[in-house]
Every structure is written in C-alpha cells, then in structure tokens.
Design an enzyme around this catalytic site. Structure first.
Site, PDB file in Angstrom:
ATOM      1  N   CYS A  16     -85.572 -85.062 -50.606  1.00  0.00           N
ATOM      2  CA  CYS A  16     -84.285 -84.354 -50.724  1.00  0.00           C
ATOM      3  C   CYS A  16     -84.159 -83.575 -52.030  1.00  0.00           C
ATOM      4  O   CYS A  16     -83.296 -82.706 -52.158  1.00  0.00           O
ATOM      5  CB  CYS A  16     -83.128 -85.340 -50.623  1.00  0.00           C
ATOM      6  SG  CYS A  16     -82.974 -86.024 -48.983  1.00  0.00           S
TER       7      CYS A  16
HETATM    8  N1  COA Z   1     -71.796 -96.772 -34.918  1.00  0.00           N
HETATM    9  C1  COA Z   1     -70.938 -97.814 -35.085  1.00  0.00           C
HETATM   10  N2  COA Z   1     -71.116 -98.790 -36.005  1.00  0.00           N
HETATM   11  C2  COA Z   1     -72.228 -98.729 -36.765  1.00  0.00           C
HETATM   12  C3  COA Z   1     -73.171 -97.697 -36.640  1.00  0.00           C
HETATM   13  C4  COA Z   1     -72.926 -96.700 -35.671  1.00  0.00           C
HETATM   14  N3  COA Z   1     -73.764 -95.668 -35.495  1.00  0.00           N
HETATM   15  N4  COA Z   1     -74.157 -97.890 -37.525  1.00  0.00           N
HETATM   16  C5  COA Z   1     -73.867 -99.003 -38.192  1.00  0.00           C
HETATM   17  N5  COA Z   1     -72.694 -99.533 -37.723  1.00  0.00           N
HETATM   18  C6  COA Z   1     -72.014-100.744 -38.151  1.00  0.00           C
HETATM   19  C7  COA Z   1     -72.984-101.781 -38.694  1.00  0.00           C
HETATM   20  O1  COA Z   1     -73.495-102.576 -37.649  1.00  0.00           O
HETATM   21  C8  COA Z   1     -72.090-102.568 -39.634  1.00  0.00           C
HETATM   22  O2  COA Z   1     -71.323-103.466 -38.867  1.00  0.00           O
HETATM   23  P1  COA Z   1     -70.937-104.935 -39.455  1.00  0.00           P
HETATM   24  O3  COA Z   1     -70.061-104.647 -40.642  1.00  0.00           O
HETATM   25  O4  COA Z   1     -70.197-105.546 -38.314  1.00  0.00           O
HETATM   26  O5  COA Z   1     -72.215-105.585 -39.811  1.00  0.00           O
HETATM   27  C9  COA Z   1     -71.130-101.531 -40.187  1.00  0.00           C
HETATM   28  O6  COA Z   1     -71.152-100.435 -39.256  1.00  0.00           O
HETATM   29  C10 COA Z   1     -71.508-101.020 -41.562  1.00  0.00           C
HETATM   30  O7  COA Z   1     -72.894-100.630 -41.551  1.00  0.00           O
HETATM   31  P2  COA Z   1     -73.618-100.070 -42.818  1.00  0.00           P
HETATM   32  O8  COA Z   1     -75.016 -99.701 -42.462  1.00  0.00           O
HETATM   33  O9  COA Z   1     -73.415-101.022 -43.953  1.00  0.00           O
HETATM   34  O10 COA Z   1     -72.781 -98.730 -43.038  1.00  0.00           O
HETATM   35  P3  COA Z   1     -72.476 -97.924 -44.366  1.00  0.00           P
HETATM   36  O11 COA Z   1     -71.037 -97.977 -44.642  1.00  0.00           O
HETATM   37  O12 COA Z   1     -73.412 -98.286 -45.476  1.00  0.00           O
HETATM   38  O13 COA Z   1     -72.804 -96.426 -43.918  1.00  0.00           O
HETATM   39  C11 COA Z   1     -74.562 -94.803 -44.204  1.00  0.00           C
HETATM   40  C12 COA Z   1     -74.112 -96.085 -43.495  1.00  0.00           C
HETATM   41  C13 COA Z   1     -75.995 -94.538 -43.826  1.00  0.00           C
HETATM   42  C14 COA Z   1     -73.659 -93.679 -43.723  1.00  0.00           C
HETATM   43  C15 COA Z   1     -74.409 -94.965 -45.729  1.00  0.00           C
HETATM   44  O14 COA Z   1     -74.953 -96.193 -46.140  1.00  0.00           O
HETATM   45  C16 COA Z   1     -75.069 -93.860 -46.520  1.00  0.00           C
HETATM   46  O15 COA Z   1     -74.879 -92.680 -46.266  1.00  0.00           O
HETATM   47  N6  COA Z   1     -75.789 -94.244 -47.578  1.00  0.00           N
HETATM   48  C17 COA Z   1     -76.460 -93.293 -48.468  1.00  0.00           C
HETATM   49  C18 COA Z   1     -77.667 -92.800 -47.779  1.00  0.00           C
HETATM   50  C19 COA Z   1     -78.357 -91.680 -48.486  1.00  0.00           C
HETATM   51  O16 COA Z   1     -77.850 -90.976 -49.309  1.00  0.00           O
HETATM   52  N7  COA Z   1     -79.568 -91.496 -48.106  1.00  0.00           N
HETATM   53  C20 COA Z   1     -80.341 -90.454 -48.587  1.00  0.00           C
HETATM   54  C21 COA Z   1     -81.057 -89.962 -47.415  1.00  0.00           C
HETATM   55  S1  COA Z   1     -82.107 -88.694 -47.871  1.00  0.00           S
END
Ligand code: COA
Length: 371
Positions: free
Chosen positions: A156
C-alpha cells in the site's frame, strides 16, 4: 540541487462498480449454497457453518460503500467469485499496463510538458501482473518514453516510495522528470469467499509526474519525503513463484490477501501518527497549519484517528479527504486518488500531506506546498 515538484497527477477508474448490497447478496448466496451442500458435515460437527455478511457491518466497520472493479460479473457470480480477466497475447498490452497508461496519459496531459524530458518510469504497485519484463518497461514502451524503467512493490505504500525515489533521482541530477504509475487490480488477490475481508478492496490506477522545478507549470513543491518499514505478518500474501515447488501442494487461502485487521489498526495508527509529527517537526512545519491530509484509504476510523491526532482538532471533511467510501481500499493508489480529487482550491503557499501505510509494515510521508 534541483528541487523536485509534483507537476501533475492522473486517474483511471474502471467502469464497473459494486455496492455493498450487491457484494453481500453474492456472498450470502455462496454461504447458503455451501451450508446446504455441507449440511451433513455441519450437523455432525465436522465443519463449521459459514456466517453471512452484512452491508451495515461493512459500512460501519470500514466506511466503504462501494468499489470500482475491472470485472463485476465474475465477482458477483456465487459460482465464480473472482474477476474474469482473460489472458492476452504477448503482442497485446497487458491489462495492468493498459490501466497504468490510461492514468499516465491524463497526468501527462495535465502536466503539458515535453515527454522527451521524462527520463524514468516507475511502476509502483502492490501486485505486478508478472515478474518480467517489468510492467514499467511496458508502460514506457507504450508511451514512447526514453531512459529507463523498473517496477517496485511496497504494497500500500508503493506510491509514496515511488514519489521519494523519483524526487531523489531528480535532486541527485540523474533525470529531469519521472513518471510514476500505480495500477492496482486488488480484486485479483482478494478472497471474495472470506467474510472478514471480501469487502475491502477495489481496482483503479493513478499516475504522478514528478519533475524538476524548471519543467513544472505550477504544481507542488516536495518539501520532504520520509519512508519507514517494520516487519509484520499481520498483512500477508503468500502468492509467489515458489508455490509450485512446495511438495505438500499449493493450498489456496493464504495465497490471497489475509490480514489481522484489528492488530493492523492498533499497531499502524500510532506508528503513522508519530512518523507524521516527527517528519513535520524536522521540516519546520507545524502540523496544525496543514490545510489538508491525503491519507491512505483503508479504513475511515483509522483516518479519523490519525487526522485528529495530527491536526490536534476534529478535522473537517475538507481537511481529511475520504474517497474510500466510493473506491474502497485501492492499495497504493488511495492517497493519490485523494490528492488528485481534492487539491484544486489550494493557493500558493498552502501546505498538505500525502501519506500511505500498509503491509510490511510500510509507511511513507510526502509534504507538499502549492507553488
Ligand atoms: N459481516 C458481518 N459481520 C462481520 C463481517 C462481515 N463481513 N466480518 C466480520 N464480522 C463480525 C466478526 O465476526 C466479529 O463478530 P464478533 O464480535 O461477534 O466476534 C465482528 O464483526 C468484528 O470483527 P472484526 O474483524 O474485529 O472487525 P473490525 O471492527 O476490526 O473491522 C476491518 C474489520 C477489516 C474493517 C478493520 O479491522 C480494518 O479495517 N482494519 C485495518 C485494516 C488495514 O488497514 N489493512 C491494511 C490493508 S492494506
């Protein structure tokens, strides 16, 4: 020492766009079919039932509402769930280079300079279509540029690493102008069957013309560039040429994009805040006076947090540009789309920051001042 300037930028947006609702409908159809086909094994506790995705979750957790992609039909077909990108003959321009050339033509037209002054082309992106010949050399050839070209991949952060490389070439006197292209077909490495990440990425290409001052009409003085890397396994893609050599077989899941999103959030945000504030201080720029932040576009909550800390106030939407709602995460291109789309109101002397961060970990800061 010649002063490097961002003379112009360009953007190519693929025509297909997918809303969260469309993406979730396809994903949930796949989940229903999987659970139906594996009902006995799920019942016996041998495998876990898959959980559905939700458009509300996606928007709330990431800020993403839609994404542009090179092929919508394959991604939304529950039996396929990847873009359909037919192979091309070696005589034809490759898909990635074609996107880069389209973005580059826009940047070159906005620059309005003589293409013979460009001495180097850098293709700085997360995924190259092939190892060689370099995508950059194919782009160089398509545009009729002399000099040299090469590919560089810093995930990225590729675009800011590319800008710094271009700026150093110019200030070191190697060339007078550099074309940097960032074609990103992120849908090609995205596992559309993975609930945690199927919504994250989109496709796009950006281009940046960096020149010495004398060749730019207007543009943006590059006040300073800084790069940082720190090893982490929390964002990873194990696809590579040695996959076929593994005697135990290739496997699939981790040959696509995988991440520990929560850990990335927790670890990258403070690293980037410190880096921006330290770099600003060393340049003699008071962070509060920054008129605009063009940050990497992965997650709106990350950008809100970085914006608040850097500017020491709650930034307005004009101060902290968000384009990920329309584009999702476009890897290296995200901060450049933001810069390209929101800079026309700058007056000479106004200062802003282009900043990327991502896998590696890697991060880059580029402070610019309107000329
Ligand atoms: N639809 C519905 N629920 C979902 C889901 C989906 N597609 N994906 C995950 N969940 C649920 C999980 O099961 C979890 O449920 P629980 O609380 O009952 O266990 C809950 O949502 C939270 O999941 P989590 O993975 O902890 O979500 P988050 O708030 O961390 O958001 C991202 C996920 C990926 C959006 C976030 O972590 C993010 O953007 N992080 C930074 C990533 C980044 O910058 N990466 C660089 C890439 S180049």
């Amino acid at each position: 020492m010649p002063q490097p300037v961002i003379a112009a930028t360009g953007l190519y947006v693929p025509p297909d766009s997918i809303s969260n609702a469309e993406l979730v409908t396809a994903f949930n159809a796949y989940v229903a079919a999987f659970n139906r086909d594996n009902a006995a094994a799920i019942q016996a506790g041998e495998i876990a039932a898959l959980l559905p995705s939700s458009a509300e979750f996606i928007e709330k957790a990431s800020g993403i509402k839609s994404r542009h992609v090179v092929d919508k039909s394959g991604v939304l077909d529950p039996a396929v769930m990847r873009p359909n990108i037919p192979e091309r003959a070696n005589e034809d321009i490759s898909v990635l280079a074609e996107m880069a050339v389209r973005a580059a033509r826009g940047a070159l037209a906005r620059w309005g300079g003589d293409i013979r002054d460009i001495g180097a082309v850098l293709c700085a992106a997360s995924n190259m279509q092939r190892p060689y010949p370099a995508m950059a050399i194919e782009v160089q050839n398509a545009l009729g540029i002399a000099g040299f070209a090469f590919d560089m991949n810093v995930a990225c952060s590729s675009a800011t690493f590319g800008i710094k490389t271009a700026a150093d070439f110019i200030s070191g006197g190697s060339v007078k102008a550099v074309l940097v292209v960032n074609p990103e077909i992120c849908s090609g490495h995205l596992n559309f069957r993975d609930r945690d990440s199927h919504f994250i990425f989109g496709d796009v290409a950006t281009a940046i013309v960096v020149t010495e001052e004398a060749l730019a009409r207007g543009g943006w003085t590059i006040l300073g560039t800084r790069l940082k890397t720190q090893f982490s396994n929390n964002i990873r893609n194990n696809f590579g040429f040695l996959n076929r050599c593994a005697p135990e077989g290739i496997g699939t899941a981790d040959k696509l994009f995988v991440q520990e999103g929560r850990k990335v959030f927790r670890e990258v945000v403070p690293m980037v805040i410190d880096m921006i504030i330290d770099h600003a201080r060393d340049l003699g720029v008071e962070p509060k006076i920054l008129k605009r932040l063009w940050l990497h576009q992965a997650n709106i909550n990350m950008n809100d947090m970085i914006g608040r800390k850097v500017l020491d106030r709650v930034p307005t939407p004009e101060e902290n540009v968000i384009i990920l709602d329309e584009f999702a995460n476009t890897s290296s291109a995200g901060s450049i789309i933001a810069f390209h789309s929101a800079n026309s109101d700058f007056k000479p002397g106004d200062t802003g920051l282009i900043c990327s961060f991502g896998a590696g970990y890697s991060a880059g800061t580029v402070f610019v001042r309107k000329r």
